[in-house]
Design a protein around this motif. Sequence first.
Motif, short mmCIF file in Angstrom:
data_model
loop_
_atom_site.label_atom_id
_atom_site.label_comp_id
_atom_site.label_asym_id
_atom_site.label_seq_id
_atom_site.Cartn_x
_atom_site.Cartn_y
_atom_site.Cartn_z
N ARG A 35 2.77 1.97 -3.30
CA ARG A 35 1.93 2.61 -4.31
C ARG A 35 1.80 4.11 -4.05
O ARG A 35 1.81 4.93 -4.98
N ARG A 73 5.57 1.91 -9.01
CA ARG A 73 4.24 1.99 -8.38
C ARG A 73 3.47 0.68 -8.53
O ARG A 73 2.69 0.30 -7.66
N LYS A 74 3.69 -0.01 -9.65
CA LYS A 74 3.04 -1.31 -9.88
C LYS A 74 3.97 -2.47 -9.54
O LYS A 74 3.55 -3.48 -8.98
N PRO A 108 4.73 -3.37 -5.35
CA PRO A 108 3.67 -4.13 -4.65
C PRO A 108 3.50 -5.55 -5.18
O PRO A 108 3.29 -6.49 -4.40
N PRO A 153 6.24 5.81 -4.46
CA PRO A 153 7.10 4.89 -5.22
C PRO A 153 8.55 5.39 -5.34
O PRO A 153 9.08 5.54 -6.44
N GLN A 165 0.83 -1.21 0.00
CA GLN A 165 0.00 0.00 0.00
C GLN A 165 0.87 1.26 0.00
O GLN A 165 0.61 2.21 -0.75
#
Length: 442
Positions: free
Chosen positions: A67, A222-223, A226, A70, A64
């Motif tokens: 995201r 950001r992707k 996680p 980042p 969390q």
Amino acid sequence: MKNTITLKRDLSLSHVVTMGLAWMSPMIFFTSFGVLHDSSGGMLLAAYALAFIAILFTAASYGQMARAFPVSGSAYTYVSKAMNPFLGFLVGWAILLDYLFSCIVAVLMFGVNLNAQFPAVPSSVWIILLTLIVMIINVIGIKPLANISKLFVFMQILFIAGFCGLLVYKALEGGITADLNPLAAQEGVPFSAILAGASLVCFSFLGFDSITTMAEETKDPRKTIPRAILLIVLSAGVMYFVTAYLIQLTAPGFSYVNVDSAGYELMQNLGGSLLAGIFTFVIIFSILSQGLSSMTTVTRLLFVMGRTSLLPQRFASVHPKFRTPVFNIVLMSIVSLSALFISLETAIKFVSFGALTAFLFVNLSVIAHYMIRQKQRSPRDILFRFICPLSGAGFVLYLIALLDSASLMLGAGWLAAGLVYYGIRKFVSSSKESPAHVVTES
């Protein structure tokens, strides 16, 4: 205008996952087998299942926050931005313990294991050799390092898969006499014993958080970050579960002479000297990969702390050719040589305190950022951004309460040193900002 040299964004999802698994070291299942088996009353699979559920809450919290922010810095960055910069410094200072002493643990274990295989060569020689290897590979660049780590992690996974295949063969050959229920309780083993075992087993999952320090060297962090965290925890969980279950089926009555070498004794018992020799070989390379990943983690944390001026600006420098924080790498390599005189027990205590402190505050930072600052309070947010991180924080508090007094004293001493440093740094900074002369009216 002078161009700013930045870290090189080279890491793919597979690189990040293997770097996290390298830090975690899947072979830790065997190196800690005896201690964990004893602490859980033989209910190792049940202990791993409980630990996995508990650690999943904290892993989700890291996802969390990755995201939301980042960038590199891990718990230091998350707590600073979501809660308070001073609190972020304290958490960063604490996690520095985990990352720094993980390097020391790796080189120390490398020296101990190689010295056991080649008694004529002192462990100090192996410690210095590994430190040099780790330093050189880290200086060269993040992508070559990630590729090497990928190779060593694949070697560990291949060994675990082969070992599980051997267990299946033996189970089918000799007939399965044990209970097929994976969570079947052994007579006389209370749930409290399984819970105590789970508290220790949690440390087998440490390492998923380390990849958050590499966000600025990762493509689409950001992707990617996680996803990588989830894959690391799930991959480790599957390996641990399957191996523990097959051992439970194949060798339910296995006993060992020495708790510290129980994994090696298991190899000898099931596969003879050949399997034991291969096991030792893979263990050595798993320690090497852990050392590489640990060095990357601590040097990137120092890089971010230098960039935010909590450490001198020198820590935020990047080599123009290699695009790596060479100053940090060389400095931490020198610090790693403290493995020549520090004990393994002391180093592990520092790691435990630092990791758990960071885990606690990252869980709380999810609540602070999403629920309080962003005011995201839908039913889904309440479940995933309040109840889940709060559950994770509660379990981590339980783990902290289980630390012995020596671990807590060492951790408190380190935090006290951090407070002194922070105070001096702020005093020096404010002195520089004050006017150097008095302006008089004309």
